[in-house]
Scaffold this motif. Structure first.
Motif, PDB file in Angstrom:
ATOM      1  N   ASN A   1       2.046   8.083  11.865  1.00 26.46           N
ATOM      2  CA  ASN A   1       3.310   8.800  11.688  1.00 26.46           C
ATOM      3  C   ASN A   1       3.787   8.854  10.241  1.00 26.46           C
ATOM      4  OD1 ASN A   1       3.531   9.268  14.444  1.00 26.46           O
ATOM      5  ND2 ASN A   1       4.633   7.361  14.788  1.00 26.46           N
ATOM      6  N   PHE A   2       3.156   8.079   9.363  1.00 29.51           N
ATOM      7  CA  PHE A   2       3.595   7.989   7.978  1.00 29.51           C
ATOM      8  C   PHE A   2       3.195   9.235   7.189  1.00 29.51           C
ATOM      9  CE2 PHE A   2       2.944   6.543   3.541  1.00 29.51           C
ATOM     10  CZ  PHE A   2       4.243   6.178   3.262  1.00 29.51           C
ATOM     11  N   ASP A   3       4.145   9.811   6.453  1.00 30.33           N
ATOM     12  CA  ASP A   3       3.886  10.967   5.592  1.00 30.33           C
ATOM     13  C   ASP A   3       4.002  10.508   4.146  1.00 30.33           C
ATOM     14  OD1 ASP A   3       3.751  13.337   4.217  1.00 30.33           O
ATOM     15  OD2 ASP A   3       5.520  14.240   5.150  1.00 30.33           O
ATOM     16  N   PRO A   4       2.862  10.348   3.427  1.00 25.58           N
ATOM     17  CA  PRO A   4       2.915   9.837   2.051  1.00 25.58           C
ATOM     18  C   PRO A   4       3.656  10.748   1.084  1.00 25.58           C
ATOM     19  CG  PRO A   4       0.622  10.156   2.770  1.00 25.58           C
ATOM     20  CD  PRO A   4       1.507  10.583   3.886  1.00 25.58           C
ATOM     21  N   GLY A   5       3.818  12.012   1.412  1.00 27.51           N
ATOM     22  CA  GLY A   5       4.514  12.944   0.530  1.00 27.51           C
ATOM     23  C   GLY A   5       6.024  12.917   0.678  1.00 27.51           C
ATOM     24  N   GLN A   6       6.529  12.229   1.681  1.00 28.13           N
ATOM     25  CA  GLN A   6       7.965  12.176   1.967  1.00 28.13           C
ATOM     26  C   GLN A   6       8.632  11.093   1.112  1.00 28.13           C
ATOM     27  OE1 GLN A   6       9.184  14.419   3.706  1.00 28.13           O
ATOM     28  NE2 GLN A   6      10.820  13.768   5.013  1.00 28.13           N
ATOM     29  N   PRO A   7       9.723  11.406   0.393  1.00 26.27           N
ATOM     30  CA  PRO A   7      10.423  10.375  -0.384  1.00 26.27           C
ATOM     31  C   PRO A   7      11.067   9.350   0.554  1.00 26.27           C
ATOM     32  CG  PRO A   7      11.607  12.464  -0.495  1.00 26.27           C
ATOM     33  CD  PRO A   7      10.332  12.714   0.266  1.00 26.27           C
ATOM     34  N   ARG A   8      11.120   8.122   0.115  1.00 22.55           N
ATOM     35  CA  ARG A   8      11.675   7.023   0.922  1.00 22.55           C
ATOM     36  C   ARG A   8      12.867   6.389   0.214  1.00 22.55           C
ATOM     37  NH1 ARG A   8       9.234   7.899   5.697  1.00 22.55           N
ATOM     38  NH2 ARG A   8       7.132   8.560   5.241  1.00 22.55           N
ATOM     39  N   GLY A   9      13.781   5.849   0.996  1.00 23.68           N
ATOM     40  CA  GLY A   9      14.935   5.150   0.445  1.00 23.68           C
ATOM     41  C   GLY A   9      14.601   3.699   0.142  1.00 23.68           C
ATOM     42  N   ASP A  10      15.572   2.986  -0.450  1.00 25.01           N
ATOM     43  CA  ASP A  10      15.367   1.587  -0.826  1.00 25.01           C
ATOM     44  C   ASP A  10      15.054   0.700   0.361  1.00 25.01           C
ATOM     45  OD1 ASP A  10      15.776   2.217  -3.458  1.00 25.01           O
ATOM     46  OD2 ASP A  10      17.894   1.628  -3.458  1.00 25.01           O
TER      47      ASP A  10
END
Length: 111
Positions: A57-66
């Motif tokens: 389910n992980f999308d490496p192109g998606q920005p992530r929060g802290d």
């Protein structure tokens, strides 16, 4: 006896209260600031996923929060996903290193 979450309109803090069996909704005062302006909110919950599901389910192109980066389960998730996408097996040593990083043992070994 249910436990309900209440948010304070004055200080915006959320607190938990045990409510004894009554049909009347009690007036809950905020334990932090004392305000009676509280409202019942939805309690938080957790969803458990397998490692394979997390990688899938992980999308490496998606920005992530802290909060994403402060969760030790996310260490190595990007590398695992990218390796899977490229058809590369990073091997047992990589898996072992990721597990050490997740548990905090890797940092202790480096000191």
């Amino acid at each position: 006896m249910p436990i309900y979450e209440y948010e304070c309109a004055r200080c915006a803090r959320v607190c938990s209260h045990v409510v004894m069996g009554s049909n009347r909704r009690p007036r809950i005062a905020c334990p932090h600031c004392g305000s009676a302006r509280t409202r019942r909110v939805m309690s938080s919950f957790a969803v458990v996923q397998s490692e394979a599901s997390r990688v899938g389910n992980f999308d490496p192109g998606q920005p992530r929060g802290d909060s994403f980066y402060s969760d030790p389960r996310n260490v190595g998730l990007w590398a695992k996903k990218r390796a899977k996408q490229m058809g590369v097996d990073l091997g047992e040593k990589f898996e072992s290193t990721v597990e050490k990083a997740r548990s905090g043992k890797l940092v202790k070994e480096m000191m």
